[in-house]
Design a protein around this motif. Structure first.
Motif, PDB file in Angstrom:
ATOM      1  N   UNK A  93       0.690  -1.363   0.049  1.00  0.00           N
ATOM      2  CA  UNK A  93      -0.083  -0.092   0.153  1.00  0.00           C
ATOM      3  C   UNK A  93       1.010   1.314  -0.157  1.00  0.00           C
ATOM      4  N   UNK A  94       0.597   2.257  -0.931  1.00  0.00           N
ATOM      5  CA  UNK A  94       1.296   3.482  -1.046  1.00  0.00           C
ATOM      6  C   UNK A  94       1.158   4.372   0.483  1.00  0.00           C
ATOM      7  N   UNK A  95      -0.002   4.318   0.917  1.00  0.00           N
ATOM      8  CA  UNK A  95      -0.281   4.978   2.088  1.00  0.00           C
ATOM      9  C   UNK A  95       0.732   4.545   2.989  1.00  0.00           C
ATOM     10  N   UNK A  96       0.429   2.964   3.254  1.00  0.00           N
ATOM     11  CA  UNK A  96       1.520   2.258   4.203  1.00  0.00           C
ATOM     12  C   UNK A  96       2.825   2.621   4.081  1.00  0.00           C
ATOM     13  N   UNK A  97       3.378   2.658   2.941  1.00  0.00           N
ATOM     14  CA  UNK A  97       4.654   2.809   2.877  1.00  0.00           C
ATOM     15  C   UNK A  97       5.166   4.438   3.312  1.00  0.00           C
ATOM     16  N   UNK A  98       4.161   5.095   2.746  1.00  0.00           N
ATOM     17  CA  UNK A  98       4.437   6.646   3.249  1.00  0.00           C
ATOM     18  C   UNK A  98       4.530   6.942   4.989  1.00  0.00           C
ATOM     19  N   UNK A  99       3.535   6.312   5.649  1.00  0.00           N
ATOM     20  CA  UNK A  99       3.163   6.326   6.864  1.00  0.00           C
ATOM     21  C   UNK A  99       4.552   5.907   7.668  1.00  0.00           C
ATOM     22  N   UNK A 100       4.900   4.659   7.058  1.00  0.00           N
ATOM     23  CA  UNK A 100       6.191   3.885   7.585  1.00  0.00           C
ATOM     24  C   UNK A 100       7.343   4.761   7.570  1.00  0.00           C
ATOM     25  N   UNK A 101       7.508   5.550   6.309  1.00  0.00           N
ATOM     26  CA  UNK A 101       8.556   6.232   6.239  1.00  0.00           C
ATOM     27  C   UNK A 101       8.655   7.619   7.033  1.00  0.00           C
ATOM     28  N   UNK A 102       7.533   8.172   7.311  1.00  0.00           N
ATOM     29  CA  UNK A 102       7.383   9.343   7.893  1.00  0.00           C
ATOM     30  C   UNK A 102       7.381   9.105   9.185  1.00  0.00           C
ATOM     31  N   UNK A 103       6.917   7.790   9.744  1.00  0.00           N
ATOM     32  CA  UNK A 103       7.028   7.424  11.523  1.00  0.00           C
ATOM     33  C   UNK A 103       8.414   7.188  11.659  1.00  0.00           C
TER      34      UNK A 103
END
Length: 141
Positions: A93-103
């Motif tokens: 999931x693109x959203x999941x990847x973005x959230x993971x990187x930001x986190x």
């Protein structure tokens, strides 16, 4: 020190926003099991963020160490996840990847702030109120 606390609270917020965005992500809405797992995990992670923020704000040295260990574990699992995604060509999931990187970035900033020399004195124990030196802990009154 407050920078670390604010970053941890931001980590909780980003985690919860990521869970909320998961409802609208076309890659996760088809499978209810994945969506429920993601939401439950996100709520748990946000709770850990808030717990560490409050404990570190209170000057608990164990919380500084625990928060650092949580970050190290999250970073290691993120790297392992990226390797597995690349090797086995797992759809993500693109959203999941973005959230993971930001986190991950927020966690790194919080750990750096926690171990900054200006924060260290926040965690240093003060002298006993009665002026005596105790081997372990002062007696409770």
């Amino acid at each position: 020190m407050l920078t670390a606390v604010y970053l941890m609270l931001a980590g909780a917020l980003v985690t919860l926003l990521g869970a909320a965005l998961g409802f609208f992500d076309s890659e996760t809405t088809g499978d209810d099991t994945i969506l429920v797992n993601w939401v439950v995990t996100s709520i748990f992670q946000a709770g850990l963020w808030i717990w560490m923020a409050l404990a570190n704000q209170a000057g608990r040295n164990w919380a500084r160490i625990t928060g650092t260990a949580f970050f190290g574990t999250y970073a290691l699992l993120s790297v392992i996840g990226l390797v597995l995604i690349a090797v086995f060509d797992i759809p993500v999931s693109v959203v999941g990847m973005v959230v993971s990187v930001v986190t991950l970035g927020i966690g790194l900033g919080a750990v750096i702030a926690l171990w900054h020399p200006n924060s260290t004195r926040h965690f240093a124990p003060g002298p006993p109120a009665d002026g005596r030196i105790y081997l372990l802990h002062p007696p409770q009154s």
